[in-house]
Design an enzyme around this catalytic site. Structure first.
Site, PDB file in Angstrom:
ATOM      1  N   CYS A 117       0.865  -1.184   0.000  1.00 43.16           N
ATOM      2  CA  CYS A 117       0.000   0.000   0.000  1.00 43.16           C
ATOM      3  C   CYS A 117       0.903   1.236   0.000  1.00 43.16           C
ATOM      4  O   CYS A 117       1.697   1.418   0.924  1.00 43.16           O
ATOM      5  CB  CYS A 117      -0.880  -0.037   1.241  1.00 43.16           C
ATOM      6  N   CYS A 124      -2.215  15.635   2.850  1.00 42.32           N
ATOM      7  CA  CYS A 124      -3.307  15.620   1.873  1.00 42.32           C
ATOM      8  C   CYS A 124      -4.108  16.904   2.036  1.00 42.32           C
ATOM      9  O   CYS A 124      -4.309  17.378   3.143  1.00 42.32           O
ATOM     10  CB  CYS A 124      -4.207  14.408   2.092  1.00 42.32           C
ATOM     11  N   CYS A 128     -10.559  15.157   4.750  1.00 46.29           N
ATOM     12  CA  CYS A 128     -11.690  14.345   5.207  1.00 46.29           C
ATOM     13  C   CYS A 128     -11.638  14.307   6.735  1.00 46.29           C
ATOM     14  O   CYS A 128     -10.565  14.174   7.321  1.00 46.29           O
ATOM     15  CB  CYS A 128     -11.630  12.936   4.609  1.00 46.29           C
ATOM     16  N   CYS A 131      -9.685  11.454   8.814  1.00 48.87           N
ATOM     17  CA  CYS A 131      -8.429  10.916   8.280  1.00 48.87           C
ATOM     18  C   CYS A 131      -7.205  11.607   8.869  1.00 48.87           C
ATOM     19  O   CYS A 131      -7.141  12.840   8.937  1.00 48.87           O
ATOM     20  CB  CYS A 131      -8.448  11.070   6.757  1.00 48.87           C
ATOM     21  N   CYS A 346      -2.581   5.045   7.195  1.00 45.64           N
ATOM     22  CA  CYS A 346      -1.623   5.867   6.471  1.00 45.64           C
ATOM     23  C   CYS A 346      -1.792   7.289   6.959  1.00 45.64           C
ATOM     24  O   CYS A 346      -2.875   7.822   6.950  1.00 45.64           O
ATOM     25  CB  CYS A 346      -1.850   5.726   4.979  1.00 45.64           C
TER      26      CYS A 346
END
Ligand code: SAH
Ligand code: SF4
Length: 380
Positions: A117, A124, A128, A131, A346
């Site tokens: 993965c 990012c 969201c 996350c 992650c």
């Protein structure tokens, strides 16, 4: 921000680009093939090992390209089959790569099946609400060479001596780094590199509609997973800011186009968050969407992230949700998590390391004591 390394990574090169550089030195074009054979088949880490190349060429290669994969700085073992690696890039940034091993079925059941993965960005931008990757915002995109180097570095780990599947579900939004991602996947797919089949590659996206449509036209026949997490705009709006830009009425037709072009089921990922998206009504509208697009649904109990309020529903509620989809005839799996005793989310391990929370015992592979109850997640 764009990072300019001293020397370009050799992992971004293709036979055409390398042959062009070699031609400037009047080297025969077959030399490029030799170099790639050393890198990808023999896993050489330096031109010094490339014994069939003339010494001046080896020296020139060393002076002009970076041959070392990313540097592993931390490895965790969970009690099940997941291993998480933190890698340091040339500018000092940290990225996460997860190795998953699952027993094979059938004849070849001696060897585990290995899935990697990978991350595509540092941080990012999509924020969201559930996350860890987005908590500190977006720092930069990984270059194509860094993505390939990430895979090659992970393959140096003894837990990943073979590579069966690649899932682009690590840190970052892959389709926001589209060109670099596709360039990297093309290299990994190429017979002169790893030769990993495109159907063994899955890209996960939070739903960047124009890029889904571009990907649908791509000759590289990869699989697509879409992070839905809400089956109505009202619910999706609450937890995924991207839904304001690309609401369900634009996202779902794009998913359908992709599925039709590729003639294969796509997957909807749906993390279950108590009191947010776990109602039977959500299950019913999800079933309607999945039926319309002929998609598989992957349910994942959400994992807690330090500082965020979300909780996973009770097992009974998870099962009721799953059952509702089943009874509507939808192909659905409720994920048993892998790597739940490490920070397998992650974005989470990096966050802990950058916050100085990962201690020595983590480095020695004692994840439980190091992580306390900072649970990770994984979704394959
Ligand atoms: N940006 C892409 C890929 C990386 S995230 C995407 O959003 O799809 C990979 C998956 O992990 C996504 O489905 C994402 O929604 C999920 N995820 C993020 N935080 C999570 C959490 N706390 N618990 C469970 N899954 C989570
Ligand atoms: Fe970014 Fe995906 Fe995390 Fe959303 S779920 S913040 S898109 S990495």
């Amino acid at each position: 921000m764009k990072f300019q390394p001293d020397k370009p990574p050799v992992f971004a090169e293709t036979p055409e680009s390398l042959a062009l550089r070699l031609a400037q030195r009047n080297e025969p074009s077959f030399r490029a093939g030799q170099v790639f054979k050393w890198i990808y088949k023999e896993r050489a880490r330096s031109p010094d090992q490339m014994t069939n190349l003339p010494r001046p060429l080896r020296e020139w290669l060393s002076a002009n390209f970076d041959f070392a994969p990313n540097t592993p700085v931390l490895g965790t073992d969970s009690s099940d089959v997941t291993r998480k690696i933190l890698q340091r890039l040339r500018d000092g940034s940290l990225i996460e790569t997860v190795i998953l091993r699952a027993p094979r079925t059938g004849k070849d059941n001696e060897k585990a099946r290995t899935t990697l993965c990978v991350s595509t960005q540092i941080g990012c931008a999509y924020g969201c609400r559930f996350c860890a990757s987005g908590l500190k915002g977006w720092k930069r995109d990984l270059s194509a060479g860094e993505i390939v180097a990430q895979v090659m570095s992970a393959l140096e780990n003894k837990a990943a001596d073979t590579l069966d599947n690649l899932v682009v579900m690590g840190m970052g939004e892959p389709l926001a780094n589209y060109d670099n991602l596709i360039a990297a996947l093309r290299i990994l797919n190429a017979p002169w590199a790893l030769g990993l089949g495109a159907r063994r590659m899955t890209i996960s996206t939070s739903g960047i509609v124009p890029k889904i449509l571009t990907l649908a036209e791509e000759p590289l026949d990869v699989r697509l997973a879409v992070s839905l997490h809400g089956s109505t705009n009202a619910v999706r709006d609450k937890i995924m800011p991207i839904n304001k830009q690309y609401p369900l009425e634009t996202l779902l037709p794009a998913c359908k186009t992709f599925a039709e072009k590729h003639g294969r089921m796509l997957t909807f990922e749906f993390i279950l968050i108590a009191g947010v998206n776990d109602s039977i009504d959500q299950a019913r509208s999800l079933a309607k969407i999945a039926r319309e697009i002929h998609a598989h649904v992957n349910l994942i109990p959400c994992n807690p992230v330090a500082g965020l309020p979300w909780k996973r529903p009770s097992i009974a509620r998870q099962q009721a949700f799953t059952h509702e989809l089943h009874s509507c005839g939808i192909s659905v799996t409720l994920r048993r998590e892998k790597g739940t005793d490490i920070a397998a989310a992650c974005g989470q391990l990096r966050l802990q390391v950058e916050n100085g929370e990962a201690n020595q015992s983590l480095q020695r592979g004692g994840p439980k004591s190091a992580q306390g109850n900072a649970l990770g997640y994984h979704y394959h």
